[in-house]
Design a protein around this motif. Structure first.
Motif, PDB file in Angstrom:
ATOM      1  N   TYR A 174       0.838  -1.194   0.000  1.00 38.73           N
ATOM      2  CA  TYR A 174       0.000   0.000   0.000  1.00 38.73           C
ATOM      3  C   TYR A 174       0.876   1.247   0.000  1.00 38.73           C
ATOM      4  N   MET A 175       1.884   1.256   0.857  1.00 36.13           N
ATOM      5  CA  MET A 175       2.738   2.437   0.960  1.00 36.13           C
ATOM      6  C   MET A 175       3.511   2.677  -0.332  1.00 36.13           C
ATOM      7  N   LYS A 176       4.061   1.624  -0.908  1.00 33.08           N
ATOM      8  CA  LYS A 176       4.800   1.775  -2.150  1.00 33.08           C
ATOM      9  C   LYS A 176       3.898   2.333  -3.240  1.00 33.08           C
ATOM     10  N   GLU A 177       2.707   1.769  -3.364  1.00 34.73           N
ATOM     11  CA  GLU A 177       1.770   2.186  -4.402  1.00 34.73           C
ATOM     12  C   GLU A 177       1.435   3.668  -4.274  1.00 34.73           C
ATOM     13  N   ILE A 217      14.884   6.962  -2.053  1.00 30.99           N
ATOM     14  CA  ILE A 217      14.070   5.747  -2.190  1.00 30.99           C
ATOM     15  C   ILE A 217      13.046   5.921  -3.302  1.00 30.99           C
ATOM     16  N   ALA A 218      12.383   7.090  -3.337  1.00 33.68           N
ATOM     17  CA  ALA A 218      11.367   7.332  -4.359  1.00 33.68           C
ATOM     18  C   ALA A 218      11.983   7.330  -5.757  1.00 33.68           C
ATOM     19  N   GLU A 219      13.129   7.979  -5.895  1.00 31.11           N
ATOM     20  CA  GLU A 219      13.780   8.047  -7.216  1.00 31.11           C
ATOM     21  C   GLU A 219      14.236   6.666  -7.688  1.00 31.11           C
ATOM     22  N   LYS A 220      14.668   5.848  -6.751  1.00 31.51           N
ATOM     23  CA  LYS A 220      15.209   4.544  -7.106  1.00 31.51           C
ATOM     24  C   LYS A 220      14.104   3.504  -7.334  1.00 31.51           C
ATOM     25  N   GLY A 225       9.512  -0.177 -14.195  1.00 33.20           N
ATOM     26  CA  GLY A 225      10.542  -1.176 -14.415  1.00 33.20           C
ATOM     27  C   GLY A 225      11.460  -1.408 -13.234  1.00 33.20           C
ATOM     28  N   ALA A 226      11.237  -0.659 -12.115  1.00 37.92           N
ATOM     29  CA  ALA A 226      12.080  -0.848 -10.921  1.00 37.92           C
ATOM     30  C   ALA A 226      11.808  -2.219 -10.303  1.00 37.92           C
ATOM     31  N   ASP A 227      12.791  -2.758  -9.621  1.00 39.38           N
ATOM     32  CA  ASP A 227      12.659  -4.041  -8.935  1.00 39.38           C
ATOM     33  C   ASP A 227      11.460  -3.998  -7.992  1.00 39.38           C
ATOM     34  N   GLU A 259      10.635  -2.176  -0.500  1.00 43.99           N
ATOM     35  CA  GLU A 259      10.726  -2.890   0.767  1.00 43.99           C
ATOM     36  C   GLU A 259      12.170  -2.973   1.239  1.00 43.99           C
ATOM     37  N   ASN A 260      13.068  -3.337   0.338  1.00 46.06           N
ATOM     38  CA  ASN A 260      14.476  -3.485   0.714  1.00 46.06           C
ATOM     39  C   ASN A 260      15.076  -2.157   1.174  1.00 46.06           C
ATOM     40  N   GLU A 261      14.770  -1.095   0.455  1.00 44.35           N
ATOM     41  CA  GLU A 261      15.334   0.216   0.792  1.00 44.35           C
ATOM     42  C   GLU A 261      14.764   0.755   2.100  1.00 44.35           C
TER      43      GLU A 261
END
Length: 485
Positions: free
Chosen positions: A25-28, A72-75, A80-82, A87-89
């Protein structure tokens, strides 16, 4: 500005959705806002959010947090980002935050959070928050200096301003704070590149008056609410209304105090742009409908066609003069345990507040705690009646002694010039302590005058004044030279 505010809230990781749905949810949501807003607006939102959360952190500590969030947001947010990138970052950031050498804001709760793992640790760290500043440190500089600093480093100027303003007004609702800072930076950009900067600043500052007023008032209101909570906010406003308008009825005062606590419980942490202002204006209309006919001072404020200015006028009203009122009936001992809310009973508080209109609100907090402790203790005692027979007179004597002294001190401070006030303090102490040296007397006078100049005001800083009173009450002193004499 609404999207910026949503982003700020997402970055704090404090929504209930995050607790339930976690990392996906947070990533989205974070990535959605990053991609919609773009890097610069997202970054500005992160500065506001971090500065607001960690109001006692240094500029460098805040910018370290912001740079990590942005990294974190830029990466992790580009297409196409992993899928595991976010989560890892974020796990790596949590681990970094738990190091003793972490370059982030310090907080006493960090150690406890770092005993957790995974999502629990991240949410625990994200929920940490510094207490708000009671004494703002942000100072506006001259327009010429503003433009010099802006021309030298536009980005650095904006970052520093967002940090300084947001740490000072950290309790203002996020939409209010975001709108105010955005309009200021827009003014600086326009006026510092204008052919007539002076005229431009005059015009823009005039148009920003409401935004500035709303930010300052909402910060005071919401920091007070965060400190007291909903129940005690209600009783705080019973005190305020009773002390400002001694002609107001009990029913009107309780209705308005209840409405105030309800409004601020809904809006101080609202994510809706106009929620705080809209509901504050509705609350102001209710105040005017009930009190403008009872009190000339309220009527004068309510005649302002600008409802926000009317509220600010009402909020800033000083205490009314203490009237001569007859004694009132207090609950009998046998009725106290039937109503566990007696210590904060609205009728009881209303009657006391309108008799001691100059007593600082922090004294009523002492009354609140003392009364509540006695009632709870005696109602749980094997013989409540005997317990009340001993403890209630002691409690009553202490409370009314403090209220009398607080009322007297702040009444003198209100009606005398500061020099006259200090002179009278010195005379009082000299009579009470005839053998004291001039150095001792001067120290006592400075201590009391400093307290009065800060706490003998409506809407005084509650934490500072509360600590001053609690310290004084706990000291062993004679009845003639106690804290508030």
């Amino acid at each position: 500005m609404k999207t910026v505010t949503i982003t700020i809230l997402l970055l704090t990781l404090t929504t209930s959705h995050a607790m339930v749905r976690g990392r996906d949810y947070m990533k989205e949501k974070v990535c959605q806002e990053f991609n919609v807003l773009g890097k610069e607006k997202f970054r500005a939102g992160a500065i506001i959010a971090s500065s607001r959360k960690y109001s006692n952190a240094t500029y460098e500590e805040i910018m370290n947090v912001v740079n990590e969030i942005l990294s974190i947001a830029e990466k992790c947010c580009p297409e196409g980002a992993d899928p595991d990138c976010y989560e890892n970052e974020s796990v790596a950031l949590s681990a970094k935050s738990c190091r003793e050498t972490a370059p982030f804001p310090k907080h006493p709760g960090i150690a406890a959070c770092c005993t957790e793992v995974g999502l629990e640790r991240k949410l625990c760290l994200a929920a940490l928050k510094h207490p708000p500043k009671e004494f703002p440190t942000y100072e506006e500089i001259t327009d010429a200096t503003v433009c010099e600093d802006f021309a030298r480093d536009p980005q650095g100027f904006a970052d520093r301003y967002l940090y300084e303003y947001s740490t000072d007004y950290s309790s203002a609702p996020l939409p209010v704070l975001a709108a105010s800072t955005t309009s200021y930076l827009s003014m600086v950009t326009s006026c510092c590149t204008s052919a007539q900067p002076t005229m431009c600043f005059l015009k823009e500052k005039f148009s920003r008056r409401s935004a500035v007023m709303l930010t300052k008032v909402s910060n005071k209101i919401c920091s007070h609410y965060d400190l007291l909570g909903k129940e005690r906010t209600k009783f705080s406003y019973i005190t305020k209304f009773a002390q400002k308008s001694t002609n107001a009825s009990l029913d009107d005062v309780i209705a308005l105090a209840t409405d105030a606590s309800e409004v601020f419980s809904r809006t101080c942490n609202s994510t809706t742009d106009d929620s705080f202002q809209r509901e504050l204006l509705e609350h102001t209309t209710k105040i005017c409908s009930k009190l403008s006919t009872k009190d000339q001072r309220f009527d004068g404020c309510c005649k302002d066609a600008n409802t926000l200015r009317a509220y600010f006028c009402i909020y800033s009203l000083p205490w009314a003069k203490s009237p001569n009122l007859p004694d009132f009936q207090t609950p009998a001992d046998e009725d106290l345990c039937k109503n566990v809310m007696f210590p904060t009973n609205g009728h009881y508080l209303f009657e006391i507040a309108r008799r001691y209109t100059y007593a600082p609100e922090a004294l009523f907090s002492v009354m609140f705690e003392s009364s509540k402790n006695v009632v709870t203790s005696c109602c749980n005692d094997t013989d409540p009646k005997a317990c009340f027979a001993v403890k209630r007179p002691q409690m009553k004597a202490q409370i009314f002694n403090l209220l009398e002294k607080g009322n007297e001190l702040c009444s003198e401070y209100t009606h005398l010039t500061f020099l006259e006030f200090k002179k009278k303090l010195r005379e009082t102490y000299r009579k009470a302590l005839p053998e004291a040296t001039e150095e001792v007397l001067s120290g006592l006078v400075e201590q009391r005058s400093t307290f009065a100049s800060t706490c003998c005001l409506m809407n005084a800083p509650p934490i500072y004044c509360g600590l001053q009173i609690k310290t004084g009450v706990s000291q062993t002193c004679s009845s003639d030279v106690c804290l508030l004499h």
